[in-house]
Motif scaffolding. Sequence first.
Motif, PDB file in Angstrom:
ATOM      1  N   LEU A   1      -2.113   3.684  -9.462  1.00 50.10           N
ATOM      2  CA  LEU A   1      -2.172   3.539  -8.010  1.00 50.10           C
ATOM      3  C   LEU A   1      -2.797   4.789  -7.412  1.00 50.10           C
ATOM      4  O   LEU A   1      -2.592   5.901  -7.900  1.00 50.10           O
ATOM      5  N   LYS A   2      -3.536   4.613  -6.346  1.00 49.40           N
ATOM      6  CA  LYS A   2      -4.140   5.758  -5.681  1.00 49.40           C
ATOM      7  C   LYS A   2      -3.058   6.668  -5.112  1.00 49.40           C
ATOM      8  O   LYS A   2      -1.994   6.213  -4.705  1.00 49.40           O
ATOM      9  N   GLU A   3      -3.351   7.942  -5.069  1.00 52.09           N
ATOM     10  CA  GLU A   3      -2.401   8.913  -4.543  1.00 52.09           C
ATOM     11  C   GLU A   3      -2.609   9.125  -3.048  1.00 52.09           C
ATOM     12  O   GLU A   3      -3.711   8.981  -2.528  1.00 52.09           O
ATOM     13  N   GLY A   4      -1.519   9.458  -2.366  1.00 53.52           N
ATOM     14  CA  GLY A   4      -1.606   9.818  -0.959  1.00 53.52           C
ATOM     15  C   GLY A   4      -1.969   8.679  -0.029  1.00 53.52           C
ATOM     16  O   GLY A   4      -2.440   8.900   1.083  1.00 53.52           O
ATOM     17  N   GLU A   5      -1.725   7.430  -0.457  1.00 55.52           N
ATOM     18  CA  GLU A   5      -2.056   6.282   0.372  1.00 55.52           C
ATOM     19  C   GLU A   5      -0.902   5.964   1.340  1.00 55.52           C
ATOM     20  O   GLU A   5       0.267   6.177   1.026  1.00 55.52           O
ATOM     21  N   VAL A   6      -1.242   5.451   2.510  1.00 53.99           N
ATOM     22  CA  VAL A   6      -0.249   5.084   3.525  1.00 53.99           C
ATOM     23  C   VAL A   6      -0.519   3.663   3.977  1.00 53.99           C
ATOM     24  O   VAL A   6      -1.668   3.286   4.231  1.00 53.99           O
ATOM     25  N   ARG A   7       0.528   2.860   4.083  1.00 56.11           N
ATOM     26  CA  ARG A   7       0.399   1.481   4.532  1.00 56.11           C
ATOM     27  C   ARG A   7       1.341   1.235   5.711  1.00 56.11           C
ATOM     28  O   ARG A   7       2.524   1.554   5.648  1.00 56.11           O
ATOM     29  N   GLY A   8       0.797   0.651   6.780  1.00 52.78           N
ATOM     30  CA  GLY A   8       1.568   0.390   7.982  1.00 52.78           C
ATOM     31  C   GLY A   8       1.971  -1.057   8.161  1.00 52.78           C
ATOM     32  O   GLY A   8       2.594  -1.405   9.169  1.00 52.78           O
ATOM     33  N   GLN A   9       1.648  -1.918   7.193  1.00 45.53           N
ATOM     34  CA  GLN A   9       2.026  -3.325   7.308  1.00 45.53           C
ATOM     35  C   GLN A   9       3.543  -3.494   7.172  1.00 45.53           C
ATOM     36  O   GLN A   9       4.207  -2.704   6.504  1.00 45.53           O
ATOM     37  N   ILE A  10       4.064  -4.532   7.804  1.00 51.33           N
ATOM     38  CA  ILE A  10       5.494  -4.830   7.695  1.00 51.33           C
ATOM     39  C   ILE A  10       5.798  -5.266   6.260  1.00 51.33           C
ATOM     40  O   ILE A  10       5.118  -6.118   5.687  1.00 51.33           O
ATOM     41  N   ALA A  11       6.818  -4.645   5.672  1.00 45.35           N
ATOM     42  CA  ALA A  11       7.244  -4.994   4.321  1.00 45.35           C
ATOM     43  C   ALA A  11       8.768  -4.910   4.271  1.00 45.35           C
ATOM     44  O   ALA A  11       9.392  -4.201   5.062  1.00 45.35           O
ATOM     45  N   VAL A  12       9.362  -5.638   3.330  1.00 46.58           N
ATOM     46  CA  VAL A  12      10.829  -5.676   3.212  1.00 46.58           C
ATOM     47  C   VAL A  12      11.221  -5.479   1.757  1.00 46.58           C
ATOM     48  O   VAL A  12      10.418  -5.676   0.842  1.00 46.58           O
ATOM     49  N   ASN A  13      12.492  -5.100   1.542  1.00 45.93           N
ATOM     50  CA  ASN A  13      12.913  -4.788   0.181  1.00 45.93           C
ATOM     51  C   ASN A  13      12.892  -5.994  -0.750  1.00 45.93           C
ATOM     52  O   ASN A  13      12.784  -5.833  -1.970  1.00 45.93           O
ATOM     53  N   ALA A  14      12.959  -7.193  -0.217  1.00 44.58           N
ATOM     54  CA  ALA A  14      12.842  -8.389  -1.060  1.00 44.58           C
ATOM     55  C   ALA A  14      11.456  -8.504  -1.693  1.00 44.58           C
ATOM     56  O   ALA A  14      11.272  -9.264  -2.652  1.00 44.58           O
ATOM     57  N   ASP A  15      10.494  -7.748  -1.182  1.00 48.63           N
ATOM     58  CA  ASP A  15       9.135  -7.793  -1.720  1.00 48.63           C
ATOM     59  C   ASP A  15       9.009  -7.104  -3.076  1.00 48.63           C
ATOM     60  O   ASP A  15       8.045  -7.357  -3.806  1.00 48.63           O
ATOM     61  N   TRP A  16       9.933  -6.222  -3.420  1.00 46.30           N
ATOM     62  CA  TRP A  16       9.766  -5.472  -4.663  1.00 46.30           C
ATOM     63  C   TRP A  16       9.811  -6.370  -5.892  1.00 46.30           C
ATOM     64  O   TRP A  16       9.077  -6.154  -6.860  1.00 46.30           O
ATOM     65  N   MET A  17      10.653  -7.381  -5.883  1.00 52.48           N
ATOM     66  CA  MET A  17      10.790  -8.232  -7.077  1.00 52.48           C
ATOM     67  C   MET A  17       9.465  -8.921  -7.436  1.00 52.48           C
ATOM     68  O   MET A  17       8.990  -8.793  -8.579  1.00 52.48           O
ATOM     69  N   PRO A  18       8.823  -9.638  -6.513  1.00 51.75           N
ATOM     70  CA  PRO A  18       7.530 -10.234  -6.875  1.00 51.75           C
ATOM     71  C   PRO A  18       6.427  -9.199  -7.081  1.00 51.75           C
ATOM     72  O   PRO A  18       5.516  -9.417  -7.884  1.00 51.75           O
ATOM     73  N   THR A  19       6.499  -8.071  -6.381  1.00 48.79           N
ATOM     74  CA  THR A  19       5.497  -7.013  -6.561  1.00 48.79           C
ATOM     75  C   THR A  19       5.550  -6.467  -7.974  1.00 48.79           C
ATOM     76  O   THR A  19       4.524  -6.345  -8.656  1.00 48.79           O
ATOM     77  N   LEU A  20       6.737  -6.122  -8.439  1.00 48.85           N
ATOM     78  CA  LEU A  20       6.891  -5.540  -9.768  1.00 48.85           C
ATOM     79  C   LEU A  20       6.595  -6.561 -10.857  1.00 48.85           C
ATOM     80  O   LEU A  20       6.068  -6.210 -11.921  1.00 48.85           O
TER      81      LEU A  20
END
Length: 457
Positions: free
Chosen positions: A321-340
């Motif tokens: 993953l790129k370093e020092g990146e910032v994301r302002g989109q709305i995200a929730v902790n339930a997103d980690w399971m499908p992300t990972l």
Amino acid sequence: MILFYRLTLCLVMLAPGILHAAQKSKNAKPNVIIIYTDDQGAIDLNCFGAKDLVTPNMDKLVGSGVKFTQFYGAPICSPSRAGLLTGKTPQRAGVGGNVSSMSDEAGMPTEQYTIAEMFKDAGYKTAQIGKWHLGQGKDKQPNAQGFDYSFGHLVGCIDNYSHFFYWEGPNRHDLYRNGEEVFYPGEYFPDLMVKEASAFFEENQSEPFFMYYAMNTPHYPYQGYPKWLEYYQDKGVEYPRDLYAAFVSTMDEEVGKLIAKLKELGLLENTIIVLQADNGYSTEERAHHGGGSAGVYRGSKFSLFEGGIRVPAAISWPGHLKEGEVRGQIAVNADWMPTLAEMCGIDLDTSDLDGKSLMPIIDNSKAESNHNAFCWKFGNSWAARNGDWKLLGHPFVNGEKFSAQDSLFLVNLVNDPGEQTNLAKQYPEKVKELEEQYAVWLTNNSTGKKEITDSDE
């Protein structure tokens, strides 16, 4: 003969490198660690806006990957953890409020498919280290929810030296390893967590592992290292911020030890690390009525204003993953399971999940948010968000009273991130729209159906 000895010597010298390469080849899948902090304020890392804290290890971790500035948990501990571990809203995960410490029946239903079970099914070794707070009955404990190994306390918090739970019912000892009570009187719980995690890393370094590292910090009781308390008091930091800050810097030091162990074992580059707080900082009496900070955001733990649910969050994977990146989109902790699951190449049926993979957002700063519309509920309070607009029903902030006319509280988060001005009277159609959104959400979550959002339609 001389040539034979030279060849033998070369093979002996190369053997450690060959073994290490074979080990890395065997463990081609990335390891995954979720570091979950407890009752941490929305800005309480330097990299998230604090100006008075010493948090170099977590700042470095966040800076090595992608930081999220509009990331949401739940307003209290158990629902946030249930959402994380199931990829669902807390209501659909069966944990709408904190799990009682007085009942073996209370807790997250075992029929829920957890992120630990997902990794276990994919061939990972799984571990839970630290706080659980999702049920103390045998069928609700970590080993019954997909974790091969578990160490920590089962209810909401413990004293970090005696490992006793003092706050509801009779005082009782609460420290377990794989469901069996263990005793380490006088040993500092954050240090015990690092010791247990390090042993797990050593034993499983040749195969992929998933670890849920749920810290008991900076949740009360505030018990940071004395050196940090002295540091903040010498800096003139006032009570109770001094107590809280000392615990945050202690937590940072412990995270540094954890990462150092991964580096020592040569595992860091092949390990995805998620860092997130569960909810906002506490203003409870046992937390000295505060100490944490949400910056401009209104509210704290128990509140559906931003200060109660907007939390620090980031993901790191060195070299990927790129370093020092910032994301302002709305995200929730339930997103980690499908992300990972996507990051680790795991085939996961996401049709019944409320979380959505963050990979499109991680890869592209201009990608659309997965959750343009989202809702929360806690007790009598609720909130519905759609884009920049947010409507709170029966809002709550500890120590504040709301009039009847503010029972519906409408804000525009871009123009008013502190949620100070109620726009309900000026925009009645927006109020109606968000009320209807919440009504649909409530019906679906009450019946266990998947949440309906704009991106689902």
